[in-house]
Motif scaffolding. Structure first.
Motif, PDB file in Angstrom:
ATOM      1  N   TYR A  16     -41.311 -15.825  -0.926  1.00  8.01           N
ATOM      2  CA  TYR A  16     -42.483 -15.350  -1.540  1.00  8.01           C
ATOM      3  C   TYR A  16     -43.666 -16.189  -0.527  1.00  8.01           C
ATOM      4  O   TYR A  16     -44.578 -15.079  -0.176  1.00  8.01           O
TER       5      TYR A  16
ATOM      6  N   MET B  12     -35.678 -10.701  -6.847  1.00  8.85           N
ATOM      7  CA  MET B  12     -34.986 -11.330  -7.651  1.00  8.85           C
ATOM      8  C   MET B  12     -33.682 -10.742  -8.368  1.00  8.85           C
ATOM      9  O   MET B  12     -32.428 -11.001  -8.496  1.00  8.85           O
ATOM     10  N   GLU B  13     -34.304  -9.550  -9.078  1.00  9.33           N
ATOM     11  CA  GLU B  13     -33.334  -8.847  -9.877  1.00  9.33           C
ATOM     12  C   GLU B  13     -32.346  -7.961  -8.892  1.00  9.33           C
ATOM     13  O   GLU B  13     -31.229  -7.963  -9.269  1.00  9.33           O
TER      14      GLU B  13
ATOM     15  N   GLN C 298     -33.354 -20.475  -6.593  1.00  8.99           N
ATOM     16  CA  GLN C 298     -34.848 -20.622  -6.774  1.00  8.99           C
ATOM     17  C   GLN C 298     -35.618 -20.770  -5.680  1.00  8.99           C
ATOM     18  O   GLN C 298     -36.633 -20.100  -5.240  1.00  8.99           O
TER      19      GLN C 298
ATOM     20  N   GLN D 249     -46.542 -10.168  -7.610  1.00  9.17           N
ATOM     21  CA  GLN D 249     -45.658 -10.819  -8.610  1.00  9.17           C
ATOM     22  C   GLN D 249     -44.632  -9.882  -8.861  1.00  9.17           C
ATOM     23  O   GLN D 249     -43.298 -10.474  -9.023  1.00  9.17           O
ATOM     24  N   PHE D 250     -44.933  -8.569  -9.078  1.00  7.82           N
ATOM     25  CA  PHE D 250     -43.845  -7.844  -9.812  1.00  7.82           C
ATOM     26  C   PHE D 250     -42.871  -7.475  -8.449  1.00  7.82           C
ATOM     27  O   PHE D 250     -41.833  -7.122  -8.805  1.00  7.82           O
ATOM     28  N   ASP D 251     -43.270  -7.733  -7.111  1.00  7.34           N
ATOM     29  CA  ASP D 251     -42.430  -7.311  -6.274  1.00  7.34           C
ATOM     30  C   ASP D 251     -41.399  -8.458  -5.975  1.00  7.34           C
ATOM     31  O   ASP D 251     -40.375  -8.298  -5.786  1.00  7.34           O
ATOM     32  N   ILE D 252     -41.789  -9.619  -6.277  1.00  2.00           N
ATOM     33  CA  ILE D 252     -40.789 -10.822  -6.115  1.00  2.00           C
ATOM     34  C   ILE D 252     -39.837 -10.846  -7.408  1.00  2.00           C
ATOM     35  O   ILE D 252     -38.708 -11.051  -7.024  1.00  2.00           O
ATOM     36  N   ARG D 253     -40.189 -10.450  -8.367  1.00  5.44           N
ATOM     37  CA  ARG D 253     -39.298  -9.974  -9.770  1.00  5.44           C
ATOM     38  C   ARG D 253     -38.399  -9.045  -9.180  1.00  5.44           C
ATOM     39  O   ARG D 253     -37.137  -9.260  -9.504  1.00  5.44           O
ATOM     40  N   ASP D 254     -38.797  -7.773  -8.704  1.00  9.00           N
ATOM     41  CA  ASP D 254     -37.803  -6.784  -8.244  1.00  9.00           C
ATOM     42  C   ASP D 254     -36.746  -7.407  -7.246  1.00  9.00           C
ATOM     43  O   ASP D 254     -35.471  -7.008  -7.199  1.00  9.00           O
TER      44      ASP D 254
ATOM     45  N   GLY E 160     -30.752 -11.452  -6.609  1.00  9.45           N
ATOM     46  CA  GLY E 160     -30.589 -12.597  -6.986  1.00  9.45           C
ATOM     47  C   GLY E 160     -29.053 -12.980  -7.214  1.00  9.45           C
ATOM     48  O   GLY E 160     -28.936 -14.269  -6.877  1.00  9.45           O
TER      49      GLY E 160
END
Length: 181
Positions: A54, A21-22, A47, A14-19, A25
């Motif tokens: 992912y 995206m940041e 999105q 989960q934290f990797d996909i957030r990275d 993105g």
């Protein structure tokens, strides 16, 4: 998180996909907008791209950068959107960067007006020229990388870049003569 690390990953936490995206993105969204010319579609496509990334991280082989991989997913997703609905042109491109120091209101207006005029001419280019030009100028991709991304020959990329730049220069020259700039 590095692109090298992702070569060996079979699932994104989960934290990797957030990275991702940041980090990417904004590039994904802007590329989706350049391809569709619609803000609402660009939102949806961005999105979808990260959902696909992912779910499909195991398809990332590390033969290109993660950014190139995400932009390829963006391109395919945008074309799918275009096939599924009527494509209408929209006007305008809202790009702006915050600066530490503020120019005068007059300089800011003139700069923004000139940038808007350039982008309006870029957005009027045929899709194949616009996309190639944006990948080169805005995203800084090399000719070989663009060819791989678009799945065309390197000569085709060079030709499209040359024609896009020539058309843009002609359009800008006409605007200057007409007093639009």
């Amino acid at each position: 998180m590095s692109d090298e690390h992702l070569k060996y990953v079979t699932a994104i936490e989960q934290f990797d996909i957030r990275d991702l995206m940041e980090k990417y993105g904004e590039d994904v969204w802007h590329y989706a907008f350049f391809l569709t010319r619609r803000h609402d579609w660009a939102d949806d496509i961005a999105q979808d791209v990260f959902v696909k990334a992912y779910r499909g991280i195991d398809s990332f082989r590390g033969q290109s950068s993660i950014k190139t991989w995400l932009l390829r997913i963006t391109r395919n997703t945008a074309y799918s959107y275009r096939k599924l609905a009527f494509f209408r042109r929209t006007v305008g491109l809202e790009l702006g960067k915050l600066r530490d120091t503020r120019p005068s209101a007059e300089n800011e207006y003139l700069t923004q007006s000139y940038a808007d005029d350039i982008w309006s001419h870029v957005m009027k280019l045929p899709d194949k020229y616009r996309e190639t030009l944006v990948l080169s100028a805005h995203y800084g991709m090399q000719t070989e990388e663009i060819a791989l991304h678009l799945d065309v020959a390197i000569g085709t990329v060079k030709s499209r870049l040359h024609r896009a730049r020539a058309r843009l220069a002609e359009a800008m020259e006409r605007s200057e003569k007409d007093g639009a700039i």
